[in-house]
Write an enzyme that holds these catalytic residues in place. Structure first.
Site, PDB file in Angstrom:
ATOM      1  N   GLU B 320      22.222  22.253  -7.913  1.00 57.64           N
ATOM      2  CA  GLU B 320      22.743  22.139  -9.289  1.00 57.64           C
ATOM      3  C   GLU B 320      23.885  23.124  -9.515  1.00 57.64           C
ATOM      4  O   GLU B 320      23.946  23.813 -10.533  1.00 57.64           O
ATOM      5  CB  GLU B 320      21.610  22.386 -10.302  1.00 57.64           C
ATOM      6  CG  GLU B 320      20.372  21.542 -10.012  1.00 57.64           C
ATOM      7  CD  GLU B 320      19.265  21.705 -11.041  1.00 57.64           C
ATOM      8  OE1 GLU B 320      18.979  20.720 -11.735  1.00 57.64           O
ATOM      9  OE2 GLU B 320      18.689  22.796 -11.158  1.00 57.64           O
ATOM     10  N   CYS B 414      14.464  20.467 -19.760  1.00 58.28           N
ATOM     11  CA  CYS B 414      15.245  21.560 -20.344  1.00 58.28           C
ATOM     12  C   CYS B 414      16.385  21.006 -21.197  1.00 58.28           C
ATOM     13  O   CYS B 414      16.673  21.552 -22.271  1.00 58.28           O
ATOM     14  CB  CYS B 414      15.799  22.452 -19.243  1.00 58.28           C
ATOM     15  SG  CYS B 414      16.633  21.558 -17.929  1.00 58.28           S
TER      16      CYS B 414
END
Lengths: 644, 644
Positions: B320, B414
């Protein structure tokens, strides 16, 4: 159209298991029959020296690495029944030992080296000693994890390791005639056969490989059960059997779509292509022409939509996977060395099955531009992933990244050991035969013989390929009467000519040139392939190639490395002026190579006639990059104007 | 140049902790002072309706998802001392509850909704009940993993969760004046302070967040220890403390280079930017101008080398992570919604510290083009990653992929909860004050007031922004004497004008237009920002933008979706003819939006004057994509000829 016939229609006696066979030895009747390894000898030249470097450096160093990593100690600890002994390496560590051992087997068969024969004996004993009484063998699971037998099929690589063992055992048998390791492998295969299959346990391995291995074991033993089990392992995939909820998805395990319904490869590239190669083996031996045709379609789509110009396969680091169609980033190309090797294995099987030149073309492209970039020129360090671009400012956060440079070994060292076995058996990919013909697929200085129906033919090939496109084939021995010499004319070879008996004729690229005549010793044919530099325009759907050109010369894709450029020119800012393209032999570059020189423009630099005339970009063969100072590199370069 | 002064030089009394503060409430003197949330009210308009949709749909649905996922049961099980109870979700699940709770707090403060206030009371009790006697609180570890306390700092997100708790507790206190959750948070912070720091245990969390949280706790309690601990957590990074041998490397944890030596962000994008934002907080409150300057340099390099045109951050799925400079693939953009939110948080802190308009510009770009694309127009489904291209034939092997479409929730959710708290507190980003001025950073219909030294000012902003560039600011209340109204002129707003008292003047893009005068109620200024479509040329070093154009209009990046194109035109094959560019309001598209229409050429199609004249490409705001039938989409389109 398929030309295969199922092996079941041929009485076993027609194709008895035998020694002196290469890595693929079909029992079914196929278009092209592989030659025995002893029938092909590389005699110096590029591929010959490559094979020598593999034998002299890579394989011995591999032995040291495996010993140091504790790979063989895993077998010894299991054999001793050691309780609580540390297992060394990842769960697929056995497989790396087997791949290395396969390389040793092919080398031993070729060289008869006492050291190699001794390594084979020793390793075969160490392996056999670790086998459980029921035939099970996987030191990772046997080292204190016995309750885990086949419990984590998606991840534990147990059947994958078994596949690599079978492949090395088959290689040992074919190369040296010794049955010891084969017997171990048969016990392993029998254990698998008792465990998995219709009416038994449903399951397969997260990582394909067993499919090819079992078909080879069938070819070696003529035990039909192994072919049936291979077919089972092919057919069982694509039904979400393997941990489909994992973040990588079921495509990762080649388990999203059945092989027969797969029209374009997806997921983990090595897995997908090993599976396709194994399915091709199954199709070949079972006469399943429908499956073969599906696989040919899948191959075609792979080449058109999911392959780098180098032949590299797999564009995603995430899941080591094929990307979506045309998702082929240059900087983040994964293009695992193993995936290209898998590609060669697949294409070789399709070539044998169909006799179509495009498969041999891809073998050549992948060998020179996707497999060889994976090993350094001295044979002592490796790339796992093969980026087509390294940018200025790139940071390696992983030893597989280009910015980390070549590595002597990896925590997962599948690529080095896979390279070793591939190069050790490279002579097996050079040529094949039919009842009345000899086919030359790869060009290399070599002696080749084949037993046709009419008798033995022998030829000497002399060439400086891939540097030169001139290939002379001299007849050393020929039976009376006509037979056909087939020479592959690569798809890139526009303007190729063939000289036979003082006649020069044009030959069509992308096919085999068939030369059928009665031959006499000392007859020769001379193939002339134009290897002058050419520019290949990128595809507009692919971001890294749109508006770009790649430089190619003969079978070689070229790359631009910072070290070869003018001091004030950053590779990252180079554009190629396609109107200027030439080559010059430079004895100071990488031991002497044809350097391709193209016109260049620097992005942002004011372009005037004088400047443009003086800018040049210098390119070297891509497979040779990162053998000097590591710096920015590009295969695809933006063109300063559209390619006409 | 920094204009901050360390808070230590200001007596605490000058800036006593107080309720009615927004998400960032500096104690130190800064260039711009945030306004109390009660001083800014969104009144309809684009952002107002967005905040309403968040309150009406996203936050209540979030409550349902968290209940269904068992997030709150984790707290209850720990509170009950349940042994062997299942823990639900990943180790950072607590953090998602806290982020949602922060959204509830900001919404409750604004709306005084009894339901929300009740949710806050209940949640605060459930959280407090799960806290260990010594202050430790992490239900993942407390659920049968107590021996694991702080033993896997790189991966277990314990301190990250603590940070999210502190943030939600600060929000609850500031928004509602209730101290219950703050007391829980103080006990957590004290436990961290007793455990970590100089002379205590060396360590920090794999995932930054605690740095911002502790500075906010310091700002709320004026307890210096929390600022010191935040500084410790900033300074301890970059020394390979956190699992540096992991495949993602130490950069993944922002642990390869100390923050002060980082000139360009790298590694996991959310982690890197949360850390940078926290370090900016520390620099602000400690008066560390050297650190602040390093962070400004890092921000500048991020914008220039590692950011998408949308403001999206992080180009690699693997880890990521930020890619190498200019590694910005469109199709595989990760551009996590959370990373753009982190970017807004960072830029807001830099804006407060320095007063430079570029930081507000980026807040706007990221809000409209990297944060809002993460939530559907109805507020009920989400993108986690935000690709800038979806190709034909793309296959989703992961729910985060564009080809999977928007999702109601994720295993790691998230992004949804982060979006909720961001939109719930969005009014806090609209404006700020100095002793004698009011600054408008984002344009939205709103009422804003601020207490200057001379007295209270109040204004009404009326605009149809971002659809229109016309912004009217009416003075509702003003003290006697001059004060300054600052209006941000976005960097893209070439030709912007400002009308004040019947005088129209040109204003420079990329700055604040300062209007200093004595004001009276009913005075007004009218800002006119030209929002006509424009083409932005891509950078040549970036493969996905080289030779391409992006369509922008005002603050909005546009995208081309298949559904809006002519039937026979594949988005994948479209080229933009830059000579034709217009817009038309289309009431049938997405509830009515200005559709940008550009000239188009289809790759491979024979181009003649007649054809080119008739081809058109239609583009919609990128943040609105994937709200109808999912299909191919592009932000960057190849240009049929260079942009002049």
């Amino acid at each position: 159209m398929s030309v295969i016939e199922p092996s079941s229609s041929a009485p076993p006696g027609d194709a008895a298991p035998d020694v002196d066979r290469g890595p693929v030895a079909p029992v079914a009747r196929v278009a092209f029959t592989p030659l025995p390894p002893s029938a092909v000898e590389l005699v110096g030249g590029f591929l010959g020296r490559l094979q020598q470097a593999n034998s002299a450096m890579s394989v011995p160093r591999g032995a040291e690495h495996l010993e140091r990593e504790g790979t063989w100690r895993n077998f010894d600890n299991v054999a001793k029944g050691a309780v609580g002994a540390d297992y060394h390496g990842p769960c697929f560590e056995d497989g790396e030992a087997y791949k290395w051992l396969e390389a040793v087997a092919w080398d031993a068969g070729r060289t008869k080296s006492p050291t190699l024969l001794d390594w084979l004996d020793t390793a075969s004993r160490r392996i056999a000693a670790a086998q459980d009484a029921d035939g099970y063998l996987n030191t990772f699971v046997q080292s204190g994890r016995r309750a885990q037998r086949y419990e984590q099929l998606a991840w534990d690589h147990e059947i994958f390791n078994n596949g690599a063992l079978i492949q090395s055992a088959v290689a040992r048998f074919r190369a040296t005639g010794r049955r010891d390791l084969l017997e171990t492998a048969v016990r392993v295969a029998d254990h698998l056969d008792r465990t998995f299959g219709p009416g038994r346990r449903a399951g397969t391995c997260g990582h394909p490989l067993i499919e090819m291995a079992l078909v080879e074991l069938y070819r070696t033993t003529l035990e039909r059960r192994y072919l049936d089990l291979a077919r089972y392992f092919v057919d069982v995939r694509g039904h979400d059997l393997l941990d489909p909820t994992h973040a990588y998805g079921d495509a990762y395990h080649s388990d999203r779509i059945p092989v027969r319904d797969t029209v374009v490869p997806e997921g983990h590239a090595v897995r997908a292509v090993y599976l396709a190669a194994g399915a091709t083996d199954v199709a070949m031996e079972t006469g399943d022409t429908e499956l073969l045709e599906r696989l040919q379609l899948q191959w075609q789509h792979m080449v058109e939509q999911k392959m780098y110009v180098t032949g590299g396969l797999g564009s995603r680091w995430e899941g080591e996977a094929f990307g979506d169609p045309y998702e082929l980033p240059a900087d983040r190309a994964y293009a695992e060395t193993c995936a290209a090797i898998a590609g060669m294995q697949w294409s070789w099987r399709l070539l044998l099955a169909t006799g179509e030149a495009k498969y041999a073309d891809l073998i050549e492209r992948q060998l020179y531009n996707a497999v060889l970039p994976g090993v350094s020129l001295d044979g002592d360090s490796y790339f796992y992933a093969n980026a087509l671009q390294l940018r200025a400012g790139a940071v390696a956060t992983d030893s597989r990244m280009a910015a980390a440079g070549r590595q002597h070994w990896f925590g997962c060292s599948c690529c080095p050991t896979n390279l070793m076995r591939t190069i050790a058996s490279l002579h097996s990919y050079l040529a094949s035969s039919t009842t009345d013909g000899l086919q030359l697929h790869l060009f290399a200085s070599a002696r080749v013989n084949a037993d046709l129906t009419a008798g033995r033919v022998a030829v000497a090939v002399r060439t400086d390929y891939p540097w030169s496109g001139n290939v002379t084939v001299e007849i050393l021995q020929s039976p009376a009467g006509p037979w056909t010499l087939d020479l592959r004319i690569p798809a890139w070879a526009d303007g190729a000519t063939l000289r036979v008996a003082d006649q020069t004729v044009a030959v069509a690229p992308g096919t085999y040139a068939h030369v059928r005549r009665s031959w006499a010793a000392a007859d020769s044919v001379v193939l002339d392939l134009p290897v002058k530099p050419r520019l290949t325009a990128g595809r507009h759907r692919s971001d890294s190639t749109r508006g770009c050109v790649a430089i190619e010369r003969g079978p070689l894709v070229y790359a631009v490395e910072q070290i070869d450029q003018e001091q004030d020119v950053a590779v990252d800012d180079l554009l190629v002026d396609p109107s200027v393209l030439d080559e010059e032999y430079d004895a100071d570059v990488l031991g002497g190579v044809p350097v391709v020189v193209a016109g260049a423009v620097v992005a942002g630099e004011r372009v005037d006639a004088a400047t443009v005339r003086h800018r040049r970009v210098r390119a070297i063969p891509y497979f040779m990059w990162a053998n000097r100072e590591l710096g920015p590199m590009r295969v695809w370069l933006p063109a300063s104007s559209p390619l006409s």
